[in-house]
Design a protein around this motif. Sequence first.
Motif, short mmCIF file in Angstrom:
data_model
loop_
_atom_site.label_atom_id
_atom_site.label_comp_id
_atom_site.label_asym_id
_atom_site.label_seq_id
_atom_site.Cartn_x
_atom_site.Cartn_y
_atom_site.Cartn_z
N UNK A 24 0.80 -1.23 0.00
CA UNK A 24 0.00 0.00 0.00
C UNK A 24 0.84 1.28 0.00
N UNK A 25 2.13 1.15 -0.23
CA UNK A 25 3.00 2.34 -0.24
C UNK A 25 2.48 3.40 -1.21
N UNK A 26 2.56 4.62 -0.80
CA UNK A 26 2.09 5.82 -1.52
C UNK A 26 0.54 5.92 -1.62
N UNK A 27 -0.17 4.89 -1.21
CA UNK A 27 -1.63 4.90 -1.38
C UNK A 27 -2.33 5.51 -0.17
N UNK A 28 -3.43 6.22 -0.40
CA UNK A 28 -4.11 6.93 0.69
C UNK A 28 -4.90 5.99 1.60
N UNK A 29 -5.16 6.50 2.80
CA UNK A 29 -5.87 5.75 3.83
C UNK A 29 -7.20 5.18 3.34
N UNK A 30 -7.98 5.99 2.61
CA UNK A 30 -9.31 5.51 2.21
C UNK A 30 -9.24 4.30 1.28
N UNK A 31 -8.22 4.26 0.44
CA UNK A 31 -8.08 3.11 -0.47
C UNK A 31 -7.63 1.86 0.29
N UNK A 32 -6.80 2.06 1.30
CA UNK A 32 -6.36 0.93 2.12
C UNK A 32 -7.55 0.40 2.94
N UNK A 33 -8.33 1.34 3.46
CA UNK A 33 -9.52 0.95 4.23
C UNK A 33 -10.49 0.13 3.36
N UNK A 54 0.28 5.32 8.92
CA UNK A 54 -0.86 4.47 8.52
C UNK A 54 -1.28 3.55 9.65
N UNK A 55 -0.30 3.04 10.39
CA UNK A 55 -0.62 2.19 11.54
C UNK A 55 -1.47 2.94 12.56
N UNK A 56 -1.14 4.22 12.74
CA UNK A 56 -1.89 5.02 13.72
C UNK A 56 -3.33 5.23 13.27
N UNK A 57 -3.53 5.41 11.97
CA UNK A 57 -4.85 5.79 11.46
C UNK A 57 -5.77 4.63 11.12
N UNK A 58 -5.21 3.45 10.89
CA UNK A 58 -6.02 2.33 10.38
C UNK A 58 -6.31 1.30 11.48
N UNK A 59 -7.24 0.36 11.23
CA UNK A 59 -7.62 -0.62 12.26
C UNK A 59 -6.42 -1.37 12.84
N UNK A 60 -6.54 -1.69 14.10
CA UNK A 60 -5.40 -2.23 14.83
C UNK A 60 -5.14 -3.71 14.57
N UNK A 61 -6.07 -4.38 13.89
CA UNK A 61 -5.79 -5.80 13.61
C UNK A 61 -5.09 -6.00 12.26
N UNK A 62 -4.61 -4.92 11.66
CA UNK A 62 -3.81 -5.06 10.44
C UNK A 62 -2.43 -5.61 10.81
N UNK A 63 -1.97 -6.56 10.01
CA UNK A 63 -0.62 -7.07 10.16
C UNK A 63 0.28 -6.27 9.21
N UNK A 64 1.18 -5.47 9.80
CA UNK A 64 2.04 -4.59 9.01
C UNK A 64 3.36 -5.25 8.68
N UNK A 65 3.69 -5.30 7.41
CA UNK A 65 4.97 -5.87 6.97
C UNK A 65 5.85 -4.76 6.42
N UNK A 66 7.07 -4.66 6.93
CA UNK A 66 8.03 -3.72 6.36
C UNK A 66 8.76 -4.46 5.24
#
Length: 218
Positions: A24-33, A54-66
Amino acid sequence: MTTSERLINLKKTLPQHVSLVAVSKTKPINQIQEVYDAGQRIFGENKIQEMVEKHTLLPKDISWHMIGHVQRNKVKYIAHFVNLIHAVDSFKLLQEINKQALKNNRIINCLLQIKIASEEAKFGMMQEEAISLLASEEFKLLKNIKIIGLMGMATFTSDKEIIEYEFKSLKNFFDSLKTKYSNFNTLSMGMSGDYKIAIVHGSTMIRVGSALFGARNY
Ligand SMILES: *Cc1c(COP(=O)(O)O)cnc(C)c1O
């Protein structure tokens, strides 16, 4: 087609053992949602600051991969939530991840990035470096990281044979390590342009951005 329709179509084609990282790099919050609402839970970012926001703004059960190259001095910003770091390419970085994981009382999963492409610009360790890292006493002392597999990026080319050759060599290397290291269960290879080839050659995790979210404008 909408992004969520593309997600559903893509997921239909994936074998059960292959997991999808939505890049989701460069993509806005609403599209990720939107993709989240369609059921996707694993998202990949390549910049620390962007992932933190994005972690701060989006649901907390997302698994974030760097999925991008990580600078050591920035590990501290993601250590409390990151689920998998794909591109570990040095022992020093691993030491820092371990240190920050310990501070947060966590064990952070990591992949070693192996250089498989012929292009100079691509990051990654040589196979021999990975072998000696995994065998070293210093590595065994790191209790707050877990290496669960390998990541690789093929050469950016339309020549399918080159891509196949590179993925095959990474898969062979992965299999040889897997016999020795019981934590090994993840082979991260394949992006929008080459994930189908990667799956044929044993990928268990694909990182797809533009085929899902559309082209990126930087
Ligand atoms: C951007 C990126 C991807 C996704 O690329 P697409 O071609 O848009 O699918 C995958 N892996 C890494 C490491 C990336 O930086």
